[in-house]
Design a protein around this motif. Sequence first.
Motif, mmCIF file in Angstrom:
data_model
loop_
_atom_site.group_PDB
_atom_site.id
_atom_site.type_symbol
_atom_site.label_atom_id
_atom_site.label_comp_id
_atom_site.label_asym_id
_atom_site.label_seq_id
_atom_site.Cartn_x
_atom_site.Cartn_y
_atom_site.Cartn_z
ATOM 1 N N CYS A 237 14.539 -90.817 -35.971
ATOM 2 C CA CYS A 237 13.550 -89.762 -35.626
ATOM 3 C C CYS A 237 14.254 -88.462 -35.819
ATOM 4 C CB CYS A 237 13.459 -90.225 -34.202
ATOM 5 S SG CYS A 237 12.169 -91.602 -34.354
ATOM 6 N N ALA A 238 15.629 -88.538 -35.349
ATOM 7 C CA ALA A 238 16.479 -87.219 -35.288
ATOM 8 C C ALA A 238 16.065 -86.533 -36.922
ATOM 9 C CB ALA A 238 17.905 -87.282 -35.092
ATOM 10 N N GLY A 239 16.080 -87.335 -37.755
ATOM 11 C CA GLY A 239 16.083 -86.751 -39.167
ATOM 12 C C GLY A 239 14.590 -86.372 -39.489
ATOM 13 N N LEU A 240 13.545 -86.673 -38.635
ATOM 14 C CA LEU A 240 12.364 -86.372 -38.815
ATOM 15 C C LEU A 240 12.158 -84.871 -38.562
ATOM 16 C CD1 LEU A 240 10.525 -89.548 -37.292
ATOM 17 C CD2 LEU A 240 10.571 -88.807 -39.833
ATOM 18 N N VAL A 241 12.854 -84.277 -37.680
ATOM 19 C CA VAL A 241 12.801 -83.046 -37.040
ATOM 20 C C VAL A 241 13.846 -82.164 -37.166
ATOM 21 C CG1 VAL A 241 11.337 -83.782 -35.081
ATOM 22 C CG2 VAL A 241 13.631 -83.485 -34.754
#
Length: 341
Positions: A237-241
């Motif tokens: 999820c970190a990679g999504l933002v």
Amino acid sequence: MTIHTVVLIPGDGIGPEVMNATRKILEAAGSPLQFVERHAGVAALDRGGDDVLPADTVAAVREHHVALKGPCTTPIGKGFFSVNVALRKKLHLYAAVRPVRNLPGVKTRFEDVDLVIIRENTEGLYSGIENQITDDVIVSMKVATASACHRIAHWAFRYATHRRRKKISVFHKANIMKMSDGLFLNQARQVYENDYPNIAYDEVIIDAGMMKLVQDPTKFDIILCENLYGDIVSDLCAGLVGGLGVTPGANIGDEDAVFEAVHGSAPDIAGQDKANPLALIMSSAMMLNHIADTRHDNTARVCGQKIRDAYNKALEDGQKTRDLGGELSTSAFAKAVIERL
Ligand code: NAI
């Protein structure tokens, strides 16, 4: 103004750099905080100690109840246990909370990402119970207890209610781990059915859930997971933002709370003034909110918002570290935030 004492644990690798940047911002923002510094990880050994998690560090958090922590290195495949896992267990910090949102000026594949990952923080495969059965066979135990599964499910639904979130999705693998993940899932379902029927609830097998997340994260709201899944889902999820430089976190128990970024000690860039301090700065704003909520101190809430406004403005103005495509050093980004407080 009430002054709250917070334990600062700089940690290893990029930890001291991002902690220094965050502390300067908290001071410049006039936060109602004072700090005591304690050490953990390799940093504690480097200071002449013989324990990666010194008793006086744990005692300081127990005394003051709130800590801001940098990452601690854990050796791979050998060496000492994880300081991070040990601290969470010792202090009964059973709920890890990791909000994941788009930030202004940080362009990513998706807009309107607004997720919260809630991770059970004390058991699962992180129990660290591994046995060598024969020369060639190792068995790792995944621990699930009804009390811990119930506790985290309740915590997640209570959080959802207070934050006016709409839905909880439980990510699980109860089709394969029928007993351990089955218990986790059943407890979550029971809490939903008995106590929180007004919050939408669904159950997602984690492999398909990961695919759905990268296709369209806006379909999710709160994701509830056991320990290991929560760790992996958080980084995805970190990679999504925008990556690990922009994802804050909190480890919360009934008595104490330790705020830390999702990222690790990043040895590849440590000591070079290159790391993005934003994830720890964001964690410190979460910490101010926690202090405001638990000690009814609105000054802390106002200060947290002031810090949020300042880093959002800095990002909008194109002030970014290298991980976000900018050129600023750790210290230059902190300066840019301070100028906008
Ligand atoms: P990591 O999160 O330290 O680094 C992964 C990648 O992201 C690296 O390329 C790193 O340079 C980059 N990165 C991480 N944080 C960044 C930041 N703030 N700004 C810019 N780039 C950043 O993960 P890795 O390499 O798997 O772990 C390194 C050490 O950290 C290990 O010993 C691990 O056990 C420990 N760790 C500690 C955690 C904690 O203290 N809570 C959490 C995760 C890992």
